[in-house]
Enzyme design. Sequence first.
Site, PDB file in Angstrom:
ATOM      1  N   ASP A  86      63.480 -16.904 -37.562  1.00 34.62           N
ATOM      2  CA  ASP A  86      64.152 -16.167 -38.624  1.00 34.62           C
ATOM      3  C   ASP A  86      63.146 -15.228 -39.280  1.00 34.62           C
ATOM      4  O   ASP A  86      61.940 -15.493 -39.265  1.00 34.62           O
ATOM      5  CB  ASP A  86      64.719 -17.140 -39.666  1.00 34.62           C
ATOM      6  CG  ASP A  86      65.957 -16.598 -40.361  1.00 34.62           C
ATOM      7  OD1 ASP A  86      67.056 -17.142 -40.155  1.00 34.62           O
ATOM      8  OD2 ASP A  86      65.823 -15.603 -41.106  1.00 34.62           O
TER       9      ASP A  86
ATOM     10  N   ASP B 189      61.046 -11.345 -35.514  1.00 33.09           N
ATOM     11  CA  ASP B 189      61.856 -10.123 -35.484  1.00 33.09           C
ATOM     12  C   ASP B 189      62.505 -10.070 -34.104  1.00 33.09           C
ATOM     13  O   ASP B 189      61.828  -9.816 -33.103  1.00 33.09           O
ATOM     14  CB  ASP B 189      60.974  -8.901 -35.718  1.00 33.09           C
ATOM     15  CG  ASP B 189      61.734  -7.582 -35.641  1.00 33.09           C
ATOM     16  OD1 ASP B 189      62.935  -7.597 -35.265  1.00 33.09           O
ATOM     17  OD2 ASP B 189      61.126  -6.535 -35.922  1.00 33.09           O
ATOM     18  N   VAL B 190      63.800 -10.325 -34.043  1.00 31.40           N
ATOM     19  CA  VAL B 190      64.470 -10.466 -32.745  1.00 31.40           C
ATOM     20  C   VAL B 190      64.558  -9.157 -31.969  1.00 31.40           C
ATOM     21  O   VAL B 190      64.874  -9.157 -30.775  1.00 31.40           O
ATOM     22  CB  VAL B 190      65.881 -11.068 -32.911  1.00 31.40           C
ATOM     23  CG1 VAL B 190      65.791 -12.520 -33.353  1.00 31.40           C
ATOM     24  CG2 VAL B 190      66.728 -10.254 -33.888  1.00 31.40           C
TER      25      VAL B 190
ATOM     26  N   SER C  81      82.012 -12.013 -32.280  1.00 26.38           N
ATOM     27  CA  SER C  81      82.899 -12.066 -33.439  1.00 26.38           C
ATOM     28  C   SER C  81      84.289 -11.692 -32.948  1.00 26.38           C
ATOM     29  O   SER C  81      84.435 -10.986 -31.943  1.00 26.38           O
ATOM     30  CB  SER C  81      82.447 -11.063 -34.509  1.00 26.38           C
ATOM     31  OG  SER C  81      83.467 -10.841 -35.477  1.00 26.38           O
TER      32      SER C  81
ATOM     33  N   TYR D 212      79.768  -2.483 -35.794  1.00 26.44           N
ATOM     34  CA  TYR D 212      79.731  -3.937 -35.646  1.00 26.44           C
ATOM     35  C   TYR D 212      80.598  -4.380 -34.470  1.00 26.44           C
ATOM     36  O   TYR D 212      80.183  -5.206 -33.643  1.00 26.44           O
ATOM     37  CB  TYR D 212      80.201  -4.582 -36.942  1.00 26.44           C
ATOM     38  CG  TYR D 212      80.136  -6.087 -36.968  1.00 26.44           C
ATOM     39  CD1 TYR D 212      78.923  -6.750 -37.118  1.00 26.44           C
ATOM     40  CD2 TYR D 212      81.294  -6.854 -36.876  1.00 26.44           C
ATOM     41  CE1 TYR D 212      78.857  -8.141 -37.158  1.00 26.44           C
ATOM     42  CE2 TYR D 212      81.240  -8.242 -36.916  1.00 26.44           C
ATOM     43  CZ  TYR D 212      80.029  -8.876 -37.056  1.00 26.44           C
ATOM     44  OH  TYR D 212      79.966 -10.241 -37.093  1.00 26.44           O
TER      45      TYR D 212
ATOM     46  N   LYS E  99      79.352  -6.287 -31.093  1.00 23.40           N
ATOM     47  CA  LYS E  99      79.896  -7.589 -30.723  1.00 23.40           C
ATOM     48  C   LYS E  99      80.735  -7.488 -29.445  1.00 23.40           C
ATOM     49  O   LYS E  99      80.741  -8.431 -28.625  1.00 23.40           O
ATOM     50  CB  LYS E  99      80.730  -8.151 -31.879  1.00 23.40           C
ATOM     51  CG  LYS E  99      79.918  -8.462 -33.129  1.00 23.40           C
ATOM     52  CD  LYS E  99      78.823  -9.492 -32.857  1.00 23.40           C
ATOM     53  CE  LYS E  99      78.139  -9.949 -34.137  1.00 23.40           C
ATOM     54  NZ  LYS E  99      77.137 -11.013 -33.907  1.00 23.40           N
TER      55      LYS E  99
ATOM     56  N   PHE F 276      84.094 -17.166 -41.452  1.00 27.59           N
ATOM     57  CA  PHE F 276      83.373 -18.418 -41.712  1.00 27.59           C
ATOM     58  C   PHE F 276      82.659 -18.343 -43.051  1.00 27.59           C
ATOM     59  O   PHE F 276      82.189 -17.273 -43.465  1.00 27.59           O
ATOM     60  CB  PHE F 276      82.355 -18.693 -40.604  1.00 27.59           C
ATOM     61  CG  PHE F 276      82.908 -19.453 -39.440  1.00 27.59           C
ATOM     62  CD1 PHE F 276      82.534 -20.766 -39.202  1.00 27.59           C
ATOM     63  CD2 PHE F 276      83.825 -18.869 -38.587  1.00 27.59           C
ATOM     64  CE1 PHE F 276      83.059 -21.483 -38.137  1.00 27.59           C
ATOM     65  CE2 PHE F 276      84.357 -19.561 -37.509  1.00 27.59           C
ATOM     66  CZ  PHE F 276      83.964 -20.885 -37.281  1.00 27.59           C
TER      67      PHE F 276
ATOM     68  N   THR G 112      79.721 -18.564 -44.659  1.00 33.25           N
ATOM     69  CA  THR G 112      78.290 -18.512 -44.359  1.00 33.25           C
ATOM     70  C   THR G 112      77.567 -17.722 -45.452  1.00 33.25           C
ATOM     71  O   THR G 112      78.206 -17.074 -46.294  1.00 33.25           O
ATOM     72  CB  THR G 112      78.031 -17.840 -42.998  1.00 33.25           C
ATOM     73  OG1 THR G 112      78.334 -16.435 -43.116  1.00 33.25           O
ATOM     74  CG2 THR G 112      78.876 -18.466 -41.896  1.00 33.25           C
TER      75      THR G 112
END
Length: 258
Positions: free
Chosen positions: A36, A59-60, A148, A161, A165, A194, A196
Amino acid sequence: MNITGAVALVAGGGGGFGAATARRLHAAGASVVICDLDAVKGKAVVEDLGERAVFVETDVTDEASVQAAIDAAEKLGSLRITVIAHGGPGGGRTLNRENEPIAQDDFMRVVNIFLGASYNLIRMTAASMAKTEPLETGERGVIINTASIAAFDGTIGQAAYSAAKGGIVGMTLPIARDLSPIGVRVMTIAPGTFLTPAFGDADPVKLDAYWGAAVPFPKRMGRPEEYAQLALQICENPYLNGETIRLDGALRFTPKGA
């Protein structure tokens, strides 16, 4: 797959889907690497889990950063499970109220953080899995993406987005085919609404009442623990491969959302 003794790398493990899944996998006997950008939240999850858990600030989108997380995983044992559940920005409308176009960089940033980074994690963790000894079944590992339901019925303001996705959904099957010779499965979960940390400090009761009203059944928002439950089931069931599973209570977004 027998979870006991496996090593799992969880991107976005500091909260939401990632933290819930890390806890579920850890409870099932896996060692867990929490990845993370938020070191405070990531370290808090590791402190809560105790042994067999480490945090790596990651950092992905960056190859070197992802490799450092993989190196940490390999020190714990054989990397068998990758869960990609990091968050990011949502983008905006194609034209604003003055009919000016959204900045192209804004669109590409969303796509890079979600789609590009997911592929980065897939290709790099798959390479680590390829080095491991296969299990008795021939399986070496499983990779779980997070899409998503916006991939299928995105709302106003979700072009970037939804594109990102949707790309995750679209690449699930071909990557599963790419990795089949080494015994690595690839699956995707497509959650609905969700409860979150993405909603910030908003009142959970009010959120549940507002968003949950549109869900056919159960009439509430999903819980991260339900995502984690499905992720564990995907790990354990060797015949789940190359597919996207909607986890949404039969919700379908309308143009303006749920």
